[in-house]
Design an enzyme around this catalytic site. Structure first.
Site, PDB file in Angstrom:
ATOM      1  N   ASP A  94      50.218-100.083  -5.846  1.00  0.00           N
ATOM      2  CA  ASP A  94      50.806 -99.099  -6.764  1.00  0.00           C
ATOM      3  C   ASP A  94      52.080 -99.693  -7.371  1.00  0.00           C
ATOM      4  OD1 ASP A  94      50.588 -95.679  -6.902  1.00  0.00           O
ATOM      5  OD2 ASP A  94      52.368 -96.683  -7.709  1.00  0.00           O
TER       6      ASP A  94
ATOM      7  N   HIS B 290      49.114 -82.653  -8.938  1.00  0.00           N
ATOM      8  CA  HIS B 290      49.947 -83.862  -9.010  1.00  0.00           C
ATOM      9  C   HIS B 290      49.186 -85.121  -9.426  1.00  0.00           C
ATOM     10  CE1 HIS B 290      53.136 -86.747  -7.915  1.00  0.00           C
ATOM     11  NE2 HIS B 290      53.941 -85.704  -7.961  1.00  0.00           N
TER      12      HIS B 290
ATOM     13  N   HIS C 148      41.340 -91.876  -7.587  1.00  0.00           N
ATOM     14  CA  HIS C 148      41.971 -92.950  -6.810  1.00  0.00           C
ATOM     15  C   HIS C 148      42.494 -92.385  -5.501  1.00  0.00           C
ATOM     16  CE1 HIS C 148      44.891 -91.141  -9.554  1.00  0.00           C
ATOM     17  NE2 HIS C 148      45.810 -91.362  -8.620  1.00  0.00           N
TER      18      HIS C 148
HETATM   19  P1  AMP Z   1      48.439 -89.792  -9.129  1.00  0.00           P
HETATM   20  O1  AMP Z   1      49.664 -88.950  -9.269  1.00  0.00           O
HETATM   21  O2  AMP Z   1      47.688 -89.520  -7.857  1.00  0.00           O
HETATM   22  O3  AMP Z   1      47.568 -89.733 -10.355  1.00  0.00           O
HETATM   23  O4  AMP Z   1      48.974 -91.287  -8.985  1.00  0.00           O
HETATM   24  C1  AMP Z   1      48.888 -92.260  -9.990  1.00  0.00           C
HETATM   25  C2  AMP Z   1      49.528 -93.501  -9.454  1.00  0.00           C
HETATM   26  O5  AMP Z   1      49.204 -94.586 -10.317  1.00  0.00           O
HETATM   27  C3  AMP Z   1      51.068 -93.449  -9.376  1.00  0.00           C
HETATM   28  O6  AMP Z   1      51.478 -93.633  -8.029  1.00  0.00           O
HETATM   29  C4  AMP Z   1      51.511 -94.596 -10.268  1.00  0.00           C
HETATM   30  O7  AMP Z   1      52.630 -95.274  -9.785  1.00  0.00           O
HETATM   31  C5  AMP Z   1      50.280 -95.480 -10.287  1.00  0.00           C
HETATM   32  N1  AMP Z   1      50.160 -96.342 -11.443  1.00  0.00           N
HETATM   33  C6  AMP Z   1      50.214 -95.979 -12.749  1.00  0.00           C
HETATM   34  N2  AMP Z   1      50.078 -97.052 -13.541  1.00  0.00           N
HETATM   35  C7  AMP Z   1      49.930 -98.119 -12.724  1.00  0.00           C
HETATM   36  C8  AMP Z   1      49.745 -99.518 -12.944  1.00  0.00           C
HETATM   37  N3  AMP Z   1      49.691-100.041 -14.175  1.00  0.00           N
HETATM   38  N4  AMP Z   1      49.623-100.323 -11.858  1.00  0.00           N
HETATM   39  C9  AMP Z   1      49.667 -99.804 -10.620  1.00  0.00           C
HETATM   40  N5  AMP Z   1      49.842 -98.501 -10.349  1.00  0.00           N
HETATM   41  C10 AMP Z   1      49.979 -97.670 -11.393  1.00  0.00           C
END
Ligand code: AMP
Length: 137
Positions: free
Chosen positions: A29, A91, A98
């Site tokens: 992440d 959230h 994922h």
């Molecule tokens: P959620 O709130 O469960 O949708 O979490 C989405 C996650 O994706 C967050 O923890 C972000 O930090 C992560 N995220 C978004 N863009 C990227 C990226 N380019 N590379 C890695 N993680 C990402």
């Protein structure tokens, strides 16, 4: 338009790759709750867990313990949380399924949980469980 995770899987956006197979891709992440915070993503691009086909659901289930073992070995953590958000109200920021694997450390780094436990209403619970059984049957 492809999700940001599909673009990562295709190699169009860089990531710190942890694992991949025919159905699943895992990477760190970009805004970790603790070092070693991993996202495990099915290649199938759907928003919600319940939309996954059986092959991707099974592969995701099989990958999680494998990636968790690697995360524990790499970080030295002994505890972790598995988090999976479905829907913006819950959230979810990225609308592509994922799983978050988040190591938890003695110093508090990791997932903070606000767990507002209620009191079960057994009448309501019996009706809800019956409805779920009927749906599954
Ligand atoms: P959620 O709130 O469960 O949708 O979490 C989405 C996650 O994706 C967050 O923890 C972000 O930090 C992560 N995220 C978004 N863009 C990227 C990226 N380019 N590379 C890695 N993680 C990402």
């Amino acid at each position: 338009m492809a999700s940001i995770f599909t673009r990562i899987i295709r190699g169009e956006i860089p990531c710190h790759r942890v694992h991949e197979d025919a159905h699943v891709f895992a990477f760190l992440d970009i805004a970790p709750l603790a070092p070693g915070h991993v996202l495990v993503v099915p290649r199938q691009e759907v928003e919600f867990l319940h939309q996954l086909d059986d092959a991707h659901a099974a592969a995701l289930g099989a990958a999680l313990p494998k990636v968790a073992r690697a995360m524990l070995a790499a970080t030295g953590a002994s505890a972790y949380n598995l988090l999976q958000n479905n829907g913006a109200l819950a959230h979810q920021a990225v609308p592509h399924v994922h799983m978050h694997l988040i190591p938890r450390f003695e110093d508090g780094r990791g997932l903070g949980i606000g767990w507002r436990a209620g009191q079960i209403d057994h009448g309501e619970a019996a009706a809800l469980a019956a409805r779920m059984r009927e749906f599954i049957a």
